[in-house]
Design a protein around this motif. Structure first.
Motif, mmCIF file in Angstrom:
data_model
loop_
_atom_site.group_PDB
_atom_site.id
_atom_site.type_symbol
_atom_site.label_atom_id
_atom_site.label_comp_id
_atom_site.label_asym_id
_atom_site.label_seq_id
_atom_site.Cartn_x
_atom_site.Cartn_y
_atom_site.Cartn_z
ATOM 1 N N THR A 1 -22.332 -81.562 -62.778
ATOM 2 C CA THR A 1 -22.938 -82.180 -64.346
ATOM 3 C C THR A 1 -24.148 -81.228 -63.644
ATOM 4 O O THR A 1 -24.862 -80.784 -64.159
ATOM 5 C CB THR A 1 -23.073 -83.917 -64.470
ATOM 6 N N PHE A 2 -24.403 -81.480 -62.289
ATOM 7 C CA PHE A 2 -25.769 -80.990 -61.387
ATOM 8 C C PHE A 2 -26.092 -79.437 -62.172
ATOM 9 O O PHE A 2 -26.370 -78.579 -61.614
ATOM 10 C CB PHE A 2 -25.803 -81.767 -60.198
ATOM 11 N N ALA A 3 -24.372 -79.402 -61.550
ATOM 12 C CA ALA A 3 -24.072 -77.556 -61.392
ATOM 13 C C ALA A 3 -24.679 -76.293 -63.146
ATOM 14 O O ALA A 3 -25.158 -76.412 -62.849
ATOM 15 C CB ALA A 3 -22.722 -77.023 -60.939
ATOM 16 N N ILE A 4 -24.336 -77.295 -63.899
ATOM 17 C CA ILE A 4 -24.513 -77.170 -65.220
ATOM 18 C C ILE A 4 -25.823 -77.263 -65.300
ATOM 19 O O ILE A 4 -26.860 -75.917 -65.585
ATOM 20 C CB ILE A 4 -23.650 -77.951 -67.054
ATOM 21 N N ILE A 5 -26.808 -78.599 -65.036
ATOM 22 C CA ILE A 5 -27.795 -78.522 -65.078
ATOM 23 C C ILE A 5 -28.713 -77.419 -64.232
ATOM 24 O O ILE A 5 -29.709 -76.894 -64.597
ATOM 25 C CB ILE A 5 -28.684 -79.656 -64.907
ATOM 26 N N CYS B 1 -30.331 -79.823 -56.550
ATOM 27 C CA CYS B 1 -30.095 -79.136 -55.641
ATOM 28 C C CYS B 1 -29.822 -80.076 -55.016
ATOM 29 O O CYS B 1 -28.957 -80.385 -54.043
ATOM 30 C CB CYS B 1 -30.761 -77.721 -55.541
ATOM 31 N N ILE B 2 -30.957 -80.956 -54.354
ATOM 32 C CA ILE B 2 -30.988 -82.598 -53.145
ATOM 33 C C ILE B 2 -29.824 -82.765 -53.998
ATOM 34 O O ILE B 2 -28.897 -83.180 -53.201
ATOM 35 C CB ILE B 2 -33.212 -82.409 -53.482
ATOM 36 N N ALA B 3 -29.720 -83.194 -55.423
ATOM 37 C CA ALA B 3 -29.203 -84.722 -55.729
ATOM 38 C C ALA B 3 -27.616 -84.117 -55.848
ATOM 39 O O ALA B 3 -27.046 -85.108 -55.673
ATOM 40 C CB ALA B 3 -29.082 -84.441 -57.213
ATOM 41 N N ALA B 4 -27.473 -82.388 -56.281
ATOM 42 C CA ALA B 4 -26.190 -82.776 -56.011
ATOM 43 C C ALA B 4 -25.384 -82.514 -54.353
ATOM 44 O O ALA B 4 -23.905 -82.457 -54.480
ATOM 45 C CB ALA B 4 -26.035 -80.934 -57.125
ATOM 46 N N THR B 5 -26.351 -82.426 -53.430
ATOM 47 C CA THR B 5 -25.918 -82.332 -51.937
ATOM 48 C C THR B 5 -25.139 -83.773 -51.966
ATOM 49 O O THR B 5 -24.013 -83.795 -51.023
ATOM 50 C CB THR B 5 -26.547 -81.790 -51.039
ATOM 51 N N ALA B 6 -25.435 -84.197 -52.856
ATOM 52 C CA ALA B 6 -25.473 -85.966 -52.576
ATOM 53 C C ALA B 6 -22.976 -86.509 -53.009
ATOM 54 O O ALA B 6 -23.186 -87.282 -53.046
ATOM 55 C CB ALA B 6 -25.936 -87.106 -53.236
ATOM 56 N N PHE B 7 -23.468 -85.626 -53.870
ATOM 57 C CA PHE B 7 -22.540 -85.395 -54.861
ATOM 58 C C PHE B 7 -21.185 -84.433 -54.007
ATOM 59 O O PHE B 7 -20.106 -84.631 -55.324
ATOM 60 C CB PHE B 7 -22.066 -85.658 -56.258
ATOM 61 N N ILE B 8 -20.880 -83.955 -53.236
ATOM 62 C CA ILE B 8 -20.163 -82.914 -53.105
ATOM 63 C C ILE B 8 -19.366 -83.278 -52.126
ATOM 64 O O ILE B 8 -18.759 -84.017 -51.152
ATOM 65 C CB ILE B 8 -20.883 -81.936 -51.880
ATOM 66 N N ALA B 9 -17.814 -82.535 -52.573
ATOM 67 C CA ALA B 9 -16.709 -83.360 -52.715
ATOM 68 C C ALA B 9 -16.513 -82.807 -51.138
ATOM 69 O O ALA B 9 -15.709 -81.528 -50.953
ATOM 70 C CB ALA B 9 -15.295 -83.459 -52.911
ATOM 71 N N THR B 10 -16.223 -83.254 -49.571
ATOM 72 C CA THR B 10 -15.920 -83.024 -48.410
ATOM 73 C C THR B 10 -14.733 -82.999 -48.287
ATOM 74 O O THR B 10 -13.965 -82.177 -47.539
ATOM 75 C CB THR B 10 -16.706 -83.569 -47.703
ATOM 76 N N GLY B 11 -13.852 -84.237 -48.397
ATOM 77 C CA GLY B 11 -12.612 -84.265 -48.669
ATOM 78 C C GLY B 11 -12.809 -84.944 -46.853
ATOM 79 O O GLY B 11 -11.552 -84.628 -46.222
ATOM 80 N N SER B 12 -13.751 -85.311 -46.855
ATOM 81 C CA SER B 12 -13.930 -86.484 -45.210
ATOM 82 C C SER B 12 -12.667 -86.804 -44.524
ATOM 83 O O SER B 12 -12.554 -87.094 -43.618
ATOM 84 C CB SER B 12 -15.281 -86.691 -44.225
ATOM 85 N N SER B 13 -12.394 -87.810 -45.766
ATOM 86 C CA SER B 13 -11.407 -88.433 -44.923
ATOM 87 C C SER B 13 -10.107 -88.334 -45.312
ATOM 88 O O SER B 13 -9.279 -88.520 -44.606
ATOM 89 C CB SER B 13 -11.516 -90.151 -46.048
ATOM 90 N N ALA B 14 -9.630 -87.004 -46.001
ATOM 91 C CA ALA B 14 -8.343 -86.686 -45.925
ATOM 92 C C ALA B 14 -8.046 -85.969 -43.961
ATOM 93 O O ALA B 14 -7.122 -85.828 -43.447
ATOM 94 C CB ALA B 14 -8.233 -85.891 -46.590
#
Length: 110
Positions: free
Chosen positions: A4-8, A65-78
């Motif tokens: 959503t943030f990327a589209i905005i 851009c700043i808000a989108a960084t909070a929602f980046i899926a990093t897969g850190s748990s895997a």
């Protein structure tokens, strides 16, 4: 949410590009083609609107851009669980075995 943030961000970037191209520059710019709009709203009001639109769109892009960084899926748990499994399976207290150096016939080691 990241999508959503990327589209905005993409939409705001396209609009910002258009608003900047419409603004009156030293050479006249594309704003000279919109003379009818300048006559109805007034030249100064149009310039104020374009300036406010530029700042608003720029701030929108920055905040998204700043808000989108909070929602980046990093897969850190895997990655963390994989790393944890590897660490648990490692044998502790063993020393690595290195091969013995080969002696060369021309240069004997003394």
């Amino acid at each position: 949410m990241y999508t959503t943030f990327a589209i905005i961000i993409v939409i705001a970037s396209i609009l910002l590009t258009l608003v900047v191209l419409v603004q009156n520059s030293k050479g006249g710019g594309l704003a000279a083609n919109f003379a009818a709009g300048n006559q109805t709203l007034g030249v100064r009001q149009t310039a104020d609107f374009l300036e406010k639109a530029t700042w608003t769109l720029a701030l929108t892009i920055l905040v998204c851009c700043i808000a989108a960084t909070a929602f980046i899926a990093t897969g850190s748990s895997a990655r963390q669980s994989e790393l944890q499994n590897r660490l648990e399976n490692v044998q502790t207290g063993t020393t690595p075995q290195f091969p013995a150096p080969q002696q060369d016939a021309q240069f004997p080691i003394e």
